[in-house]
Design a protein around this motif. Structure first.
Motif, PDB file in Angstrom:
ATOM      1  N   GLY A   1      -7.822  53.064 -13.603  1.00  0.00           N
ATOM      2  CA  GLY A   1      -8.500  54.686 -13.268  1.00  0.00           C
ATOM      3  C   GLY A   1      -9.215  54.684 -12.118  1.00  0.00           C
ATOM      4  N   TYR A   2     -10.384  53.896 -12.176  1.00  0.00           N
ATOM      5  CA  TYR A   2     -11.360  53.916 -11.229  1.00  0.00           C
ATOM      6  C   TYR A   2     -11.075  53.676  -9.807  1.00  0.00           C
ATOM      7  CZ  TYR A   2     -15.828  53.003  -8.925  1.00  0.00           C
ATOM      8  OH  TYR A   2     -17.249  53.213  -8.209  1.00  0.00           O
ATOM      9  N   SER A   3      -9.584  53.004  -9.643  1.00  0.00           N
ATOM     10  CA  SER A   3      -9.102  52.794  -8.054  1.00  0.00           C
ATOM     11  C   SER A   3      -8.516  54.170  -7.594  1.00  0.00           C
ATOM     12  CB  SER A   3      -8.268  51.670  -8.146  1.00  0.00           C
ATOM     13  OG  SER A   3      -7.061  52.130  -8.674  1.00  0.00           O
ATOM     14  N   TYR A   4      -8.285  55.263  -8.268  1.00  0.00           N
ATOM     15  CA  TYR A   4      -7.748  56.202  -7.763  1.00  0.00           C
ATOM     16  C   TYR A   4      -8.489  57.641  -8.209  1.00  0.00           C
ATOM     17  CZ  TYR A   4      -4.977  55.547 -11.909  1.00  0.00           C
ATOM     18  OH  TYR A   4      -4.459  55.621 -13.246  1.00  0.00           O
ATOM     19  N   VAL A   5      -7.973  58.766  -7.413  1.00  0.00           N
ATOM     20  CA  VAL A   5      -8.931  60.041  -7.649  1.00  0.00           C
ATOM     21  C   VAL A   5      -8.436  60.520  -9.030  1.00  0.00           C
ATOM     22  CG1 VAL A   5      -7.322  61.394  -6.327  1.00  0.00           C
ATOM     23  CG2 VAL A   5      -9.625  61.903  -6.551  1.00  0.00           C
ATOM     24  N   TRP A   6      -7.282  60.624  -9.228  1.00  0.00           N
ATOM     25  CA  TRP A   6      -6.492  61.395 -10.446  1.00  0.00           C
ATOM     26  C   TRP A   6      -6.998  60.790 -11.967  1.00  0.00           C
ATOM     27  CZ3 TRP A   6      -2.252  58.953  -7.687  1.00  0.00           C
ATOM     28  CH2 TRP A   6      -1.802  59.508  -6.503  1.00  0.00           C
ATOM     29  N   ILE A   7      -6.768  61.725 -12.987  1.00  0.00           N
ATOM     30  CA  ILE A   7      -6.761  61.333 -14.391  1.00  0.00           C
ATOM     31  C   ILE A   7      -5.621  60.226 -14.549  1.00  0.00           C
ATOM     32  CG2 ILE A   7      -6.220  61.826 -16.668  1.00  0.00           C
ATOM     33  CD1 ILE A   7      -8.538  63.313 -16.645  1.00  0.00           C
ATOM     34  N   HIS A   8      -4.369  60.379 -14.121  1.00  0.00           N
ATOM     35  CA  HIS A   8      -3.398  59.281 -14.191  1.00  0.00           C
ATOM     36  C   HIS A   8      -2.528  59.812 -12.800  1.00  0.00           C
ATOM     37  CE1 HIS A   8      -2.481  62.430 -17.367  1.00  0.00           C
ATOM     38  NE2 HIS A   8      -1.573  62.718 -16.411  1.00  0.00           N
ATOM     39  N   PRO A   9      -1.896  58.942 -12.298  1.00  0.00           N
ATOM     40  CA  PRO A   9      -0.877  59.076 -11.466  1.00  0.00           C
ATOM     41  C   PRO A   9       0.058  60.045 -11.749  1.00  0.00           C
ATOM     42  CG  PRO A   9      -1.013  56.600 -11.586  1.00  0.00           C
ATOM     43  CD  PRO A   9      -1.844  57.188 -12.863  1.00  0.00           C
ATOM     44  N   PRO A  10       0.624  60.924 -10.803  1.00  0.00           N
ATOM     45  CA  PRO A  10       1.497  62.170 -11.049  1.00  0.00           C
ATOM     46  C   PRO A  10       2.585  61.942 -12.019  1.00  0.00           C
ATOM     47  CG  PRO A  10       1.038  62.470  -8.817  1.00  0.00           C
ATOM     48  CD  PRO A  10       0.204  60.949  -9.491  1.00  0.00           C
ATOM     49  N   ILE A  11       2.731  62.410 -13.341  1.00  0.00           N
ATOM     50  CA  ILE A  11       3.596  61.991 -14.246  1.00  0.00           C
ATOM     51  C   ILE A  11       5.162  62.128 -14.096  1.00  0.00           C
ATOM     52  CG2 ILE A  11       3.428  64.298 -15.369  1.00  0.00           C
ATOM     53  CD1 ILE A  11       4.056  62.973 -18.139  1.00  0.00           C
TER      54      ILE A  11
ATOM     55  N   ALA B   1       3.596  42.145 -10.735  1.00  0.00           N
ATOM     56  CA  ALA B   1       3.604  43.693 -10.558  1.00  0.00           C
ATOM     57  C   ALA B   1       4.870  44.047  -9.753  1.00  0.00           C
ATOM     58  CB  ALA B   1       2.326  44.285 -10.233  1.00  0.00           C
ATOM     59  N   LEU B   2       5.464  45.230  -9.947  1.00  0.00           N
ATOM     60  CA  LEU B   2       6.502  45.670  -9.090  1.00  0.00           C
ATOM     61  C   LEU B   2       5.637  46.777  -8.107  1.00  0.00           C
ATOM     62  CD1 LEU B   2       9.832  46.438 -11.043  1.00  0.00           C
ATOM     63  CD2 LEU B   2       9.036  44.558  -9.495  1.00  0.00           C
ATOM     64  N   PRO B   3       5.789  46.644  -6.766  1.00  0.00           N
ATOM     65  CA  PRO B   3       5.202  47.570  -5.943  1.00  0.00           C
ATOM     66  C   PRO B   3       6.168  48.752  -5.547  1.00  0.00           C
ATOM     67  CG  PRO B   3       5.881  45.637  -4.958  1.00  0.00           C
ATOM     68  CD  PRO B   3       6.259  45.344  -6.057  1.00  0.00           C
ATOM     69  N   THR B   4       6.659  49.538  -6.490  1.00  0.00           N
ATOM     70  CA  THR B   4       7.519  50.638  -6.419  1.00  0.00           C
ATOM     71  C   THR B   4       6.915  51.548  -5.461  1.00  0.00           C
ATOM     72  OG1 THR B   4       8.596  49.867  -8.303  1.00  0.00           O
ATOM     73  CG2 THR B   4       9.230  51.988  -7.458  1.00  0.00           C
ATOM     74  N   PHE B   5       5.601  51.995  -5.997  1.00  0.00           N
ATOM     75  CA  PHE B   5       4.890  53.141  -5.408  1.00  0.00           C
ATOM     76  C   PHE B   5       3.605  52.489  -4.793  1.00  0.00           C
ATOM     77  CE2 PHE B   5       6.876  55.335  -9.122  1.00  0.00           C
ATOM     78  CZ  PHE B   5       8.115  56.148  -8.314  1.00  0.00           C
ATOM     79  N   LEU B   6       2.817  53.386  -4.114  1.00  0.00           N
ATOM     80  CA  LEU B   6       1.627  53.122  -3.516  1.00  0.00           C
ATOM     81  C   LEU B   6       0.448  52.840  -4.400  1.00  0.00           C
ATOM     82  CD1 LEU B   6       1.402  56.266  -1.107  1.00  0.00           C
ATOM     83  CD2 LEU B   6       1.023  53.870  -0.282  1.00  0.00           C
ATOM     84  N   ASP B   7       0.629  53.338  -5.753  1.00  0.00           N
ATOM     85  CA  ASP B   7      -0.475  52.844  -6.968  1.00  0.00           C
ATOM     86  C   ASP B   7       0.393  52.367  -7.959  1.00  0.00           C
ATOM     87  OD1 ASP B   7      -2.934  53.796  -5.567  1.00  0.00           O
ATOM     88  OD2 ASP B   7      -2.288  55.671  -5.514  1.00  0.00           O
ATOM     89  N   SER B   8       1.357  51.743  -7.734  1.00  0.00           N
ATOM     90  CA  SER B   8       2.144  51.455  -9.159  1.00  0.00           C
ATOM     91  C   SER B   8       1.401  49.958  -9.706  1.00  0.00           C
ATOM     92  CB  SER B   8       3.590  50.998  -8.913  1.00  0.00           C
ATOM     93  OG  SER B   8       3.681  50.402  -7.757  1.00  0.00           O
ATOM     94  N   ASP B   9       0.791  49.066  -8.779  1.00  0.00           N
ATOM     95  CA  ASP B   9       0.438  47.959  -9.226  1.00  0.00           C
ATOM     96  C   ASP B   9      -1.090  48.081  -9.590  1.00  0.00           C
ATOM     97  OD1 ASP B   9      -0.081  48.155  -6.655  1.00  0.00           O
ATOM     98  OD2 ASP B   9       0.329  46.061  -6.261  1.00  0.00           O
ATOM     99  N   ASN B  10      -1.945  49.118  -9.317  1.00  0.00           N
ATOM    100  CA  ASN B  10      -2.932  49.484  -9.639  1.00  0.00           C
ATOM    101  C   ASN B  10      -3.266  50.953 -10.680  1.00  0.00           C
ATOM    102  OD1 ASN B  10      -2.940  50.475  -7.113  1.00  0.00           O
ATOM    103  ND2 ASN B  10      -4.603  51.445  -7.486  1.00  0.00           N
ATOM    104  N   ARG B  11      -1.944  51.383 -11.079  1.00  0.00           N
ATOM    105  CA  ARG B  11      -2.044  52.521 -11.921  1.00  0.00           C
ATOM    106  C   ARG B  11      -2.804  52.403 -13.110  1.00  0.00           C
ATOM    107  NH1 ARG B  11       1.102  49.360 -14.143  1.00  0.00           N
ATOM    108  NH2 ARG B  11       2.179  49.617 -16.243  1.00  0.00           N
ATOM    109  N   ASP B  12      -3.119  51.147 -13.699  1.00  0.00           N
ATOM    110  CA  ASP B  12      -3.962  50.969 -14.941  1.00  0.00           C
ATOM    111  C   ASP B  12      -5.261  51.070 -14.563  1.00  0.00           C
ATOM    112  OD1 ASP B  12      -1.644  50.864 -16.862  1.00  0.00           O
ATOM    113  OD2 ASP B  12      -2.021  48.448 -16.822  1.00  0.00           O
TER     114      ASP B  12
END
Lengths: 375, 146
Positions: free
Chosen positions: A140-150, A127-138
């Motif tokens: 959904g259970y690990s963050y609060v949003w429906i999906h990370p800001p588009i 995984a490329l760690p570009t963003f805080l949640d880029s390696d766990n963006r799939d």
């Protein structure tokens, strides 16, 4: 894909060599888990599709009234700890993709060698760690949003790379500092009519954690080219450099976070979001504002084609209001409302907009619901 | 209802809510323990948090730290994570989902009771656990009483 074969070969070798060797703890050698999301969305914009990612061929709006394409996926994750120093990860994800199907794909497959618990090197698909949640963006259970800001996460052109990376973690008092480096990487993204190829990728990423505060800075470079699948012609190689910065403050009952990126290739684009939420028992209402700029063409390149001008003019902004409800163990339900505003000369990230239709300056609304789970 | 009455009712309701929270948190007394054989005498909540979230794998004196959790859904576990780590059970589950599925680590091993944790901690000088204050005996040392 060659790296995938090396990976399985390596797993085989390690499995044989280390089969009899105790791993030092009572934890099992193999652990299997998975995660998934089941989501639907509806858009008030009937002249284009609201898609999360450039690889998704169609979505809610023009093509479908209600779409499950953006936020539905299921994934299996196999982790192996062969010895205290050698481990491996295989993650396969099935989600709606360019082939108009849910064909499973290998998201990650890598072998890790840990010199110490605080330093490792990995080979394989990473995984490329570009963003805080880029390696766990799939996940959904690990963050609060429906999906990370588009607006920001659409700038994550590449989610993983085939190559080598390294990590070094050092603690200074109660400050944890983790440095990750992509030493070499390459990647291919398939879309309906084209292929994006990247090579000679490297990057450096630093994450600092102090109490409830996390900061993240990343810089990455690569060469990219686009191959037209109909003509088989590959365009010129372009040098890309991305600088990303993020901060997250989460003392427990509430959180605030913000991220920003500047992408330079033939154009210069910036994108950002700010988001905050408050936790009330099992409910977390949240509010997000995100936006991306229009791409401004940098000097030193041939005059842009009309298609690249179209692709550069995708400025839009979104205000999202949503709630996460942790209604069951390892399961959540989220509802989100988005108000999307397209800039004055842009169709934003809308897909499949008919030729000659311009939606410049339009505002539209999206509602989504998703159930996320881990197992 | 008049606006004043609404405000008064809201105040009463929030007072009742606050009182119910105070009584709930006074229920159990979690303490963080190491073996009596360990050289660790004191740990801050922040240091304990980092060990249990897998952000470090050693104590401040560089000796290995081996955290032991209690069963999911147990009152003592929920109290420890709410008082020391400031995370609810679902926040903790979301945290581990991120760590596990990025291949960055695994949650601590779990034992079923105060007694089992005390026994395991007592015989391993590198172990760290949490139990109810009433279960403490000479075999272990309390290093944090949040």
């Amino acid at each position: 894909m060659a790296i995938g074969y090396y990976f399985f070969a390596l797993i085989g070798i390690f499995a044989c060599v280390t089969n009899a060797e105790a791993t030092g703890t009572d934890q099992p050698m193999f652990t299997f888990g998975g995660f998934g999301s089941l989501g639907v969305s509806h858009s008030s914009m009937r002249l284009g599709d609201y898609t999360l990612d450039s690889t998704i061929p169609k979505g809610a709006g023009l093509s479908e009234d209600w779409s499950t394409g953006n936020d539905s996926r299921i994934a299996g994750h196999l982790a192996a700890q062969f010895t205290p120093k050698v481990s491996a990860v295989l993650q396969v994800v099935s989600e709606y993709n360019a082939g108009n199907s849910y064909q499973p794909e290998v998201e990650w497959a890598n072998v890790k060698y840990a010199f110490t618990p605080d330093a490792y090197i990995r080979v394989g698909r990473i995984a490329l760690p570009t963003f805080l949640d880029s390696d766990n963006r799939d996940v959904g259970y690990s963050y609060v949003w429906i999906h990370p800001p588009i607006e920001l996460y659409r700038q994550l052109a590449i989610a993983h790379s085939d190559g080598v990376d390294a990590m070094y973690r050092v603690d200074i008092g109660e400050v944890g500092n983790t440095i990750k480096a992509i030493i070499y990487g390459e990647n291919t993204i398939e879309r309906a009519t084209s292929k994006s190829i990247s090579k000679d990728m490297w990057g450096i990423f630093d994450t600092i954690e102090y109490g409830p505060t996390t900061t993240h800075v990343g810089y990455q470079k690569r060469l990219s080219a686009s191959e037209n699948l109909q003509t088989g012609v590959t365009g010129a190689w372009v040098r890309n450099s991305d600088l990303s910065v993020g901060v997250n403050y989460d003392p427990g009952n509430w959180f605030a976070m913000s991220e920003w990126i500047q992408r330079k290739s033939t154009t210069n684009i910036t994108a950002m979001y700010v988001s905050g939420g408050y936790r009330v028992k099992k409910f977390t209402p949240y509010l997000t504002y995100s936006q991306n700029s229009q791409g401004s063409f940098l000097p030193g390149f041939p005059p842009p084609s009309s298609n690249s001008i179209l692709l550069a003019n995708r400025a839009q902004s979104t205000v999202s209001l949503g709630v996460r409800w942790d209604f069951m163990k390892n399961t959540d339900l989220k509802l989100q409302y988005d108000q999307v505003k397209l800039s004055d000369n842009s169709n934003g990230f809308l897909a499949n907009v008919p030729t000659n239709v311009n939606l410049y300056g339009t505002t539209f609304h999206v509602i989504s619901a998703v159930v996320d789970f881990v197992f | 209802m008049k606006p004043l009455e609404i405000i008064r009712n809201c105040l009463i309701l929030s007072l009742l809510l606050a009182m119910s929270m105070v009584t709930a948190s006074a229920h159990a007394d979690v303490v963080v323990i190491v073996s009596a054989k360990s050289s660790i005498t004191l740990l801050t909540a922040a240091q304990t948090t980092r060990i249990f979230l897998g952000k470090v794998d050693s104590f401040p004196d560089d000796s290995d730290a081996f955290p032991i959790d209690q069963a999911e859904g147990s009152a003592i576990r929920d109290e420890f994570y709410s008082k020391v780590v400031h995370k609810s059970p679902s926040q903790l589950a979301a945290y581990w989902a991120k760590v596990i599925f990025t291949g960055d680590g695994r949650p601590p091993e779990m034992l079923e009771s105060d007694m089992a944790v005390r026994k395991a901690v007592a015989k391993n000088p590198n172990a760290i656990g949490y139990i109810d204050k009433s279960a403490v005996d000479k075999s272990v040392r309390v290093i944090l009483a949040p």
